[in-house]
Design an enzyme around this catalytic site. Structure first.
Site, PDB file in Angstrom:
ATOM      1  N   ASP A 336       0.816  -1.216   0.000  1.00  0.00           N
ATOM      2  CA  ASP A 336       0.000   0.000   0.000  1.00  0.00           C
ATOM      3  C   ASP A 336       0.850   1.267   0.000  1.00  0.00           C
ATOM      4  OD1 ASP A 336      -2.576   1.118  -0.082  1.00  0.00           O
ATOM      5  OD2 ASP A 336      -2.549   1.543   2.065  1.00  0.00           O
ATOM      6  N   SER A 358      -8.108   5.070  -0.448  1.00  0.00           N
ATOM      7  CA  SER A 358      -8.202   3.697  -0.944  1.00  0.00           C
ATOM      8  C   SER A 358      -9.614   3.157  -0.751  1.00  0.00           C
ATOM      9  CB  SER A 358      -7.208   2.795  -0.215  1.00  0.00           C
ATOM     10  OG  SER A 358      -5.896   3.270  -0.383  1.00  0.00           O
ATOM     11  N   GLN A 408      -5.257  -1.841  -7.007  1.00  0.00           N
ATOM     12  CA  GLN A 408      -6.032  -1.049  -6.062  1.00  0.00           C
ATOM     13  C   GLN A 408      -6.841   0.005  -6.803  1.00  0.00           C
ATOM     14  OE1 GLN A 408      -4.752   2.147  -2.818  1.00  0.00           O
ATOM     15  NE2 GLN A 408      -4.429   0.074  -2.008  1.00  0.00           N
TER      16      GLN A 408
END
Length: 427
Positions: A336, A358, A408
């Site tokens: 991430d 996110s 993502q």
């Protein structure tokens, strides 16, 4: 019973799954097989009260009295994968084999193996433990519930870092699965910002257990609300086809690159965030990751338009245990960093403050790797539209093998001026 069948059986015992894999292997070395006939009392006079029994085949009936006159009595049954030990109230308890019974007995002198210092290591030293292992160490509350915290010094902004949610949730999931099955994929959703000042409760649902696969859902709960969840799949190693089309780009070795100031503190922290050199304690942890950017794009102003891509080497600081599932949890924790933010790069300019949140994150693990050795993370963002950015990443080891892939989606927006009312936390 051969060693491998013992290990496989113990790996399916729920109470043992939350132990380090090394502890389960040690327990397998010390258990003794015990056989009982139907109707036989499991405990004989003078036997050690601290021995622990794991039922391999058959069932037992337990009758337990609560008063000296034996007027109040509870009766229940235990079966395969249950465990028990002789109660200190020997005279008021009877454990009788209902069928032919086989148990694996762990002698009392090895019972400490049931109480490791962490879910990853039998013994830990807070001064030498790898910081990321400390971050991903959880407290088991029961067989399917774990508690995690945000340690001081760990990556965060005003909310819990997304990689921490993923790494801790995967740690919890893995501690409800036979350790011979290794994490191979997960799909996660970020629902609400996590509060860094209170514990996170991870609740695991055991969705599927078949010989070669296991599936788990994990809810992360704070203030009685689900703030994050994921579904993870685990696969037992087996022979299969092998090919790789993706090619690792030709980049300088990490030893030839310098860390950029501020980057190892994470993109979500202020650029003037001070570096700290401190020993890990029960409530704090040093920055857990070494990062070596391949180019100097991170030295550009946040208002400078640039390509939606980045490559950097990274590895965990310190030495991690030889547990492949832990290394994969750390890979998820890494993934991430500087991820959805890359989709903002083509849209940076003066007068615009970019913001990203996110939404969901998916990963696939292709090959074994060590997270405490250098990995090249190659990230790009093929598209952004309708206030959503899409990023994808690949990690390669130094041999050029593709070890994991990640994707993502996040909300990407522009705040017009620094004085504008912030909507970064609003969806």
């Amino acid at each position: 019973m051969d060693a491998q069948p013992v290990i496989e059986f113990l790996g399916d015992v729920p109470v043992l799954q939350r132990l380090p894999s090394s502890s389960i292997r040690k327990i397998a070395q010390h258990v003794v097989i015990k056989h009982f006939n139907s109707g036989e009392n499991v405990f004989q006079e003078g036997e050690n009260e601290g021995d622990i029994y794991f039922i391999s085949e058959g069932e037992v009936e337990v009758s337990r009295s609560f008063h000296a006159d034996n007027q109040d009595c509870q009766v229940f049954q235990w079966k395969k994968f249950d465990h028990f030990t002789r109660s200190e109230f020997v005279g008021q308890e009877a454990i009788i084999a209902l069928t032919k019974l086989t148990c694996l007995m762990l002698p009392k002198k090895y019972s400490h193996l049931m109480h490791p210092e962490s879910i990853w290591s039998q013994d830990i030293n807070l001064e030498t433990i790898a910081p990321v292992e400390h971050i991903l160490s959880l407290d088991p509350l029961d067989l399917n519930t774990f508690r995690g915290i945000t340690l001081k010094g760990a990556p965060k902004s005003d909310k819990v870092y997304g990689g921490q949610f993923m790494g801790q949730a995967l740690s919890a999931a893995s501690k409800t699965v036979n350790f011979l099955k290794t994490l191979h994929s997960f799909h996660a959703h970020f629902l609400l910002g996590g509060d860094v000042n209170i514990p996170i409760i991870y609740q695991v649902d055991r969705l599927r257990d078949v010989p070669n696969f296991a599936t788990r859902r994990v809810n992360a709960v704070q203030k009685e609300r689900i703030v994050f969840f994921l579904i993870a799949s685990f696969h037992r190693e087996e022979e299969g086809f092998d090919h790789q089309e993706s090619t690792m780009p030709s980049v300088p070795d990490p030893e030839t690159l310098m860390p950029k100031y501020g980057l190892e503190e994470g993109v979500k922290l202020p650029r003037n965030h001070p570096r700290r050199v401190e020993a890990s304690t029960s409530t704090s942890v040093p920055w857990p990751t070494e990062i070596r950017p391949v180019d100097d794009t991170q030295s550009h102003s946040t208002h400078t338009k640039r390509s939606p891509s980045i490559s950097y080497w990274l590895r965990a600081k310190g030495r991690l245990p030889d547990d492949q599932t832990l290394h994969r949890c750390v890979g998820a924790y890494f993934s991430d960093m500087l991820f959805i933010q890359i989709s903002l790069n083509p849209h940076r300019r003066e007068g615009i403050i970019p913001s990203s949140i996110s939404l969901d994150h998916s990963m696939w693990f292709h090959r074994d790797f060590r997270a405490d050795e250098w990995l090249l993370y190659v990230i790009d963002s093929p598209t952004a539209y309708n206030a959503r950015g899409f990023s994808r990443g690949q990690m390669f080891n130094r041999k050029g093998e593709l070890v994991l892939s990640a994707m993502q989606v996040g909300v990407v927006r522009a705040l017009k001026t620094p004085s504008s009312s912030s909507t970064a936390s609003k969806l």
